[in-house]
Design an enzyme around this catalytic site. Structure first.
Site, PDB file in Angstrom:
ATOM      1  N   ARG A  50      -5.752   1.639   4.492  1.00  0.00           N
ATOM      2  CA  ARG A  50      -4.606   2.033   3.674  1.00  0.00           C
ATOM      3  C   ARG A  50      -4.432   1.123   2.462  1.00  0.00           C
ATOM      4  NH1 ARG A  50      -2.869   0.212   8.736  1.00  0.00           N
ATOM      5  NH2 ARG A  50      -1.151  -1.297   8.865  1.00  0.00           N
ATOM      6  N   HIS A 102       0.822  -1.214   0.000  1.00  0.00           N
ATOM      7  CA  HIS A 102       0.000   0.000   0.000  1.00  0.00           C
ATOM      8  C   HIS A 102       0.857   1.266   0.000  1.00  0.00           C
ATOM      9  CE1 HIS A 102       0.969   0.921   4.197  1.00  0.00           C
ATOM     10  NE2 HIS A 102       0.838  -0.376   4.428  1.00  0.00           N
ATOM     11  N   HIS A 150       0.554  -5.547   2.999  1.00  0.00           N
ATOM     12  CA  HIS A 150       1.454  -4.794   3.873  1.00  0.00           C
ATOM     13  C   HIS A 150       2.857  -5.383   3.845  1.00  0.00           C
ATOM     14  CE1 HIS A 150      -2.201  -2.975   5.734  1.00  0.00           C
ATOM     15  NE2 HIS A 150      -2.709  -4.137   5.374  1.00  0.00           N
ATOM     16  N   GLU A 186      -1.582  -6.480   8.173  1.00  0.00           N
ATOM     17  CA  GLU A 186      -0.221  -6.364   8.692  1.00  0.00           C
ATOM     18  C   GLU A 186      -0.084  -7.209   9.955  1.00  0.00           C
ATOM     19  OE1 GLU A 186       2.919  -6.229   8.752  1.00  0.00           O
ATOM     20  OE2 GLU A 186       3.077  -4.253   7.843  1.00  0.00           O
TER      21      GLU A 186
END
Length: 251
Positions: A60, A9, A182, A87
């Protein structure tokens, strides 16, 4: 041969502040928006199209996908979201400054927390507002699925299960797949695609907003991989991460 595209991202607000982010649902910065738009321009220039996009449930990633599809005039392309692409959950580190934590606990310890294979930091109790059990988006999960802390080993387990169950069938069908995730969830996936040892995994740096193409064989193992974009810009982005490898804007 199969081909997929992986993308970290765009820069997030807590990336910019050098904070441990984990599952905190922070937004993109202006730089992150710019990176997402640039990724779309690269896709258009190279003639890439997508049939399906996989993201985490964190904004995100989702916003990065939205921006890319908007820029490509392809908002109709389906997006599948899963917490299994989130993440790594940073536990008690979440929201804390990486440099300050290094001063308190030592650089080696913080590096192990960030890049170690099975070196989780301190968990947080369920009463802590940062704990995902207190967030609506995770209320449908089984209690044992919701972490209080994770290591990269834990992340690999959930990413691998999602890869095999949800993503692989789309690849085998011939769908053009983009995975937006992520730093650590992508690192976990790359470990399996490349059969990388846990020791070498800590050396992999994934810059934000730069697409990476993976060409896979029939066993879905990597034949080769390469970034898309200007080679000097790609090298500069990677070098920035290497130069500040211990306390870069990582998550």
């Amino acid at each position: 041969m199969y081909k997929i595209v992986l993308l970290r991202h765009g820069e997030s607000e807590w990336n910019a502040l050098n904070l441990f982010t984990g599952w905190t649902d922070v937004d993109l910065t202006e730089q992150g928006i710019k990176e997402s738009k640039n990724a779309a321009k690269i896709f258009l220039k190279r003639g890439y199209t997508f049939d399906i996009i996989f993201t985490s449930v964190l904004k995100r990633c989702i916003k990065t996908a939205w921006i890319i599809l908007d820029e490509m005039d392809a908002m109709w392309v389906p997006i599948k979201r899963s917490w299994k692409l989130n993440e790594r959950f940073d536990g008690d580190l979440q929201g804390k400054n990486k440099v300050e934590m290094a001063k308190k606990y030592g650089e080696e310890q913080v590096f192990l927390w960030r890049r170690g294979w099975d070196n989780p930091a301190q968990p947080i109790p369920e009463s802590d507002p940062r704990h995902p059990i207190n967030h609506r988006k995770y209320q449908t999960l089984k209690k044992e699925e919701i972490p209080s802390i994770e290591s990269l080993k834990d992340v690999e387990k959930r990413v691998k299960s999602y890869w095999l169950k949800e993503i692989v069938p789309e690849i085998i069908k011939g769908e053009k797949v983009l995975i937006i995730a992520h730093g650590n969830s992508l690192r976990a996936l790359i470990k399996d695609l490349n059969d990388i040892s846990p020791e070498k995994l800590s050396q992999i740096n994934i810059p934000s907003g730069i697409p990476c193409v993976y060409e896979l064989n029939n066993e879905l193992k990597t034949i080769r991989s390469y970034y898309l974009g200007d080679p000097s810009e790609i090298q500069n982005a990677i070098q920035l991460m290497v130069d500040a490898h211990k306390f870069t804007k990582e998550n």
